[in-house]
Write an enzyme that holds these catalytic residues in place. Sequence first.
Site, PDB file in Angstrom:
ATOM      1  N   ARG A  90      64.146  66.847  68.780  1.00 52.50           N
ATOM      2  CA  ARG A  90      63.228  66.048  69.594  1.00 52.50           C
ATOM      3  C   ARG A  90      62.397  65.100  68.727  1.00 52.50           C
ATOM      4  NH1 ARG A  90      66.608  67.038  72.345  1.00 52.50           N
ATOM      5  NH2 ARG A  90      66.616  68.170  74.292  1.00 52.50           N
ATOM      6  N   GLU A  93      64.795  62.391  67.893  1.00 59.10           N
ATOM      7  CA  GLU A  93      64.940  61.558  69.084  1.00 59.10           C
ATOM      8  C   GLU A  93      63.714  60.652  69.261  1.00 59.10           C
ATOM      9  OE1 GLU A  93      66.166  62.403  73.673  1.00 59.10           O
ATOM     10  OE2 GLU A  93      64.606  63.683  72.836  1.00 59.10           O
ATOM     11  N   SER A 116      52.254  56.086  54.451  1.00 62.62           N
ATOM     12  CA  SER A 116      52.611  57.048  53.425  1.00 62.62           C
ATOM     13  C   SER A 116      52.862  58.436  54.017  1.00 62.62           C
ATOM     14  CB  SER A 116      51.487  57.147  52.393  1.00 62.62           C
ATOM     15  OG  SER A 116      51.775  58.155  51.454  1.00 62.62           O
TER      16      SER A 116
END
Length: 149
Positions: A90, A93, A116
């Site tokens: 997830r 995704e 960063s």
Amino acid sequence: MKRSEVTEKILDIKRMKGWDWAGIAKKIDARQSPFYTTAGLLGQMKLEPGQAAKAAKLFGLTKMEEKLLAEVPYRGSLPPGPPTDPLIYRFYELIQVYGTTFKELIQEDFGDGIMSAIDFDMKMERQPDPKGDRVKITMSGKFLPYKRY
């Protein structure tokens, strides 16, 4: 001894003792982010020597295992390609769908550069919701502008 073996040992002890990561992190260094301490114990970050000593005592590790906790690790434990674990997928995704949006909005506001992952902090909290609790993750990374030479 490989660093991955130390991680497996830590996970086994954590499991057997019924400990949680937040409690472990407090015992090792209450001032440090639990994300950083957990990442250190999982082999993705390096613990400072004092933190490694406290972790070694807590988990009953050998001197060699303690030294491995304080070494700079080889970061990135996921194999190439999309991860198969549903929770980790997830996040993958999320970057696939919103990555270009993050990039555009950050660079529009800050300029040409990156956020960063070294000078970085992350927090997680549970937010109660009548439709089901929500996970709130806050990430804060220093902006690093690209330099021209």
